[in-house]
Each structure stands twice: as structure tokens, then as C-alpha cells.
Design a protein around this motif. Sequence first.
Motif, PDB file in Angstrom:
ATOM      1  N   ALA A  64      -3.100 -10.244   1.222  1.00 34.58           N
ATOM      2  CA  ALA A  64      -1.903 -10.437   2.048  1.00 34.58           C
ATOM      3  C   ALA A  64      -2.171 -11.568   3.032  1.00 34.58           C
ATOM      4  O   ALA A  64      -3.189 -11.584   3.725  1.00 34.58           O
ATOM      5  N   HIS A  88       0.356 -13.341  -8.164  1.00 28.91           N
ATOM      6  CA  HIS A  88      -0.698 -12.869  -9.059  1.00 28.91           C
ATOM      7  C   HIS A  88      -0.330 -13.158 -10.507  1.00 28.91           C
ATOM      8  O   HIS A  88       0.835 -13.426 -10.818  1.00 28.91           O
ATOM      9  N   SER A 116      -4.283  -6.001  -2.864  1.00 21.27           N
ATOM     10  CA  SER A 116      -3.055  -6.470  -2.244  1.00 21.27           C
ATOM     11  C   SER A 116      -3.242  -6.670  -0.744  1.00 21.27           C
ATOM     12  O   SER A 116      -2.818  -7.684  -0.181  1.00 21.27           O
ATOM     13  N   SER A 117      -3.936  -5.714  -0.095  1.00 19.85           N
ATOM     14  CA  SER A 117      -4.095  -5.912   1.351  1.00 19.85           C
ATOM     15  C   SER A 117      -5.093  -7.024   1.631  1.00 19.85           C
ATOM     16  O   SER A 117      -4.932  -7.772   2.598  1.00 19.85           O
ATOM     17  N   LEU A 131       1.032  -4.909  -7.497  1.00 17.65           N
ATOM     18  CA  LEU A 131       0.726  -6.252  -6.985  1.00 17.65           C
ATOM     19  C   LEU A 131       1.993  -7.048  -6.667  1.00 17.65           C
ATOM     20  O   LEU A 131       1.928  -8.261  -6.456  1.00 17.65           O
ATOM     21  N   ASP A 162       3.674  -7.542  -4.207  1.00 17.31           N
ATOM     22  CA  ASP A 162       3.764  -8.281  -2.934  1.00 17.31           C
ATOM     23  C   ASP A 162       2.847  -9.496  -2.837  1.00 17.31           C
ATOM     24  O   ASP A 162       2.874 -10.196  -1.826  1.00 17.31           O
ATOM     25  N   VAL A 163       1.989  -9.694  -3.828  1.00 19.77           N
ATOM     26  CA  VAL A 163       1.103 -10.870  -3.746  1.00 19.77           C
ATOM     27  C   VAL A 163       1.289 -11.746  -4.972  1.00 19.77           C
ATOM     28  O   VAL A 163       1.529 -11.249  -6.069  1.00 19.77           O
ATOM     29  N   CYS A 212      -5.372  -1.861  -6.931  1.00 22.01           N
ATOM     30  CA  CYS A 212      -4.493  -2.982  -6.619  1.00 22.01           C
ATOM     31  C   CYS A 212      -4.039  -2.963  -5.159  1.00 22.01           C
ATOM     32  O   CYS A 212      -3.782  -4.027  -4.573  1.00 22.01           O
ATOM     33  N   GLN A 213      -3.952  -1.767  -4.596  1.00 22.69           N
ATOM     34  CA  GLN A 213      -3.589  -1.680  -3.182  1.00 22.69           C
ATOM     35  C   GLN A 213      -4.657  -2.360  -2.318  1.00 22.69           C
ATOM     36  O   GLN A 213      -4.350  -3.118  -1.396  1.00 22.69           O
TER      37      GLN A 213
END
Length: 416
Positions: free
Chosen positions: A267, A55, A263-264, A50, A52-53, A259-260
Motif C-alpha cells: 500500500a 498487481h 497488500s498492506s 489484491l 487494492d494494489v 495477500c492481505q
Amino acid sequence: MPLQEFHYRDSQLYCEDAALSAIAQAVGTPTYVYSASAIRENYRAYERALADVPHRIHYAVKANSSLAVLALLAAEGAGFDIVSGGELYRVLRAGGDPSTVVYSGVGKTAAELEYALEQGIGAFNCESEQELDMLREVAARIGAKPAVALRVNPNIDAKTHPYISTGLSEHKFGIGLQAAESLYGEAAKWSPLEFTGISCHIGSQIFDTSVFEEVLSQMLALAARLCASGLPIEGINLGGGLAVGYEQGQPSASIAGYCQMLSSAFAGSRFALGLEPGRSIVGQAGALLTSVLVYKQADRKIFLVVDGAMNDLLRPALYSAHHEILPVFDAGGPRLLCDVVGPVCESGDFFATGRELPACSAGDLLAVATAGAYGFVQASNYNSRPRAAEVLVDGEAFRIVRERETREDLVRGEAS
Ligand SMILES: *Cc1c(COP(=O)(O)O)cnc(C)c1O
């Protein structure tokens, strides 16, 4: 193998680099054994995926509330999800930061709310209008302005065991989508509460992550509608629920994969993501170490009566849950079909039925695998059995993090 941190080396079962036989010798049985590395690794898997976001991971304390486990996660920077004032006390005792705590649960008392407000916890996940009323009253009295997320019940089938499914409108949890939306609509009326988030938790032991996608799309749409209506919604908390593999060869749901997807979906969104994982962080990291007391050949069956019981690990009796049984010493050899049962006076007191195990006799050690979550926390003193010890392993070192209860402990606070 259900447990990566529990593995065989020269026919001996190890937790990390510590032999379970050495732990049993030093500490006795029954004993819960946890791998510190496994707990850290699972937590970091969430953090990594996570990165990149915006959280926050709030570890669900009810899965395993031992101080050593909480302290380990606090040191990793985890936040916490609690369901009682007692759990908040544990988090604080373990060095957790109150501002990272979210408080869930359908039946909070005024005293618990006041304690949580005084400690300055991060947010309340509120589950009824009555709770909002009570929280508003206590907050106004002590001059607090708590952040609140309504726990929405999205009416989605988590496709898991009925006792751990929580997201259908027939369940006691959360507030229906429309009712929640109308409560948010009267936000001003609830001052000094600040509606800054929305939350949900649809159940536990969920393998099918498409269920979470469905929930997430509802939650994103709700958050967008609330923002459009002028509410300062900052966060969406999706709760916990990711499954772990309990059976031989059954992999856990992938933390990275889950989580991917999150995450998308997040985004470019203006919302911060909250999660409340419990089982997926500690489940595989623990085992219950127990000794065979009696080898009992009945008419059609072999019973291995062990010194651990349903009062130590309730999951088989409560949820018909499956746990692998691993012999601590396994030189191969022929297998026998056995029932592994405890000494408690209930036929529901079993860990496993019809399992292939090497020939065992009194004194042999077995490990009940995948017992790190919803294990010790559900332990009781039924049959006046002292509760088990707990040991935390880190590399080749291990230490007792909870003493075995004594007979004195059994009667503490009682009058005759
Ligand atoms: C139990 C619970 C969790 C944790 O669920 P797991 O399946 O252990 O991840 C998270 N949030 C709430 C509100 C819970 O009640």
C-alpha cells in the motif's frame, strides 16, 4: 477434508456435481479429474485479495500445463510464468496473452530466448550473467528491447522439502543479492535489455508466511535502492510457493491471509506486485482416479495394487509426499490397514502406506487426493505405460481434455 470440491454424497465421492464413478465408467482409469470451479475460485481468491494494489498473477505453468487448465485461467485474465519454450507454446495454444508471460529458469537456450522474444513476452526473469549476455545478443539481433528482472537469491530458508526449496545460496537458482545489485549497477552495459523489475522464488509448499515477509522486506529495500540509483524499477515479483494441505484436516495456507500481508506492505508503494502461484491454484483442484487391480494379502500387510502408478503420479516416490486416498464408494464399515501401490517394477512405486481403508476388491475405485499440481506434468511412460486421461469437471458436466495415450502413442517417432 483436503479437497473441498471433492466430497461425499450418499456414500459416493463427487467432484463438484459429477460422480467419480460415472467418470470412471465413461473414461476408464487411471484418470486425472480436475474441478474447474476450484481452479477459478483459487485464482479469484488472489485477485480479490489484491484488488487494492497494482498487481499481476502469473500462474506457474509447470504445476499443471494442460491446455484446458491454461485456457480456463487465460479466460480469467491470468498471466503466466513459464520455465521453457514448450510451456510458452502451450500458453499460446491455450489462448494466453504473451504480454502477460514471465520467463523463469536457470538454463534457457538461445533458441528458447529467441522464440520468447519473437512472441513478445512480458518479461524475462534472468538468473545469471551468462543468460543476460545471451539475451542481449539475441535481442540486439532481432531488434527487441525486452524487460528484465534479475532473479535474486535472498538466501532465506523456506523451511520446506529440500527438493522444492530454492532460496538458499547453496541452490542453483537466482543471483546472490550483492552480485545482482552490481549487475543492476551496470544497466547501461546491458542495453537493449531494460531492467524494470526484480524477482525471486524461494521454494514451494511453504506454510510459514513469515518467510515471505522476510523476503519481501529485502526485496522492497533492494527495489528502493535501485530506484534511488536511477533505475526504472516498476515491479517486484515474489514468485510462488504457497502451500496446500495434503493431509486429512490440514488446511492450506490462506491465500487471503497471505495477500492481505502483501497488500498492506505494498500500500502506498510505487511498485507493482507480481506473483507466480502454481500449487495453490491447482493442487487441491485435482485427484487421480484409479481402480484396484489386485487385493494381495502378504505376510504382514495388505497390498492394494491399483492401475495408477509412479509414472502417473511421482510425488510419493520423488518427495515422499503424502496424498490422502479416498474410496470412491464408502459405506462406512470396518477399516483395514493397506498399502496402495502401483504395478511398476520399483518398490518406490506406492501412493500410500499403512492407510485405513474400507475392505476393497478388484474393480473398486480409489481417488488419490490433491493431485492437481505436479501430478500429470511429471508423468512418464516408464514401464511402457500409456499416460492417463484427463477430465475437467464443471458443475455436473465433465469432458475429456486429454485422451488416454494408446500403444501407438508409446512408439511414435521411434525407429526399429
Ligand atoms: C515452481 C515455480 C513457481 C510455482 O511454485 P508453487 O509452489 O507451485 O506456487 C513459481 N515461480 C517459479 C520461478 C517456479 O520455479
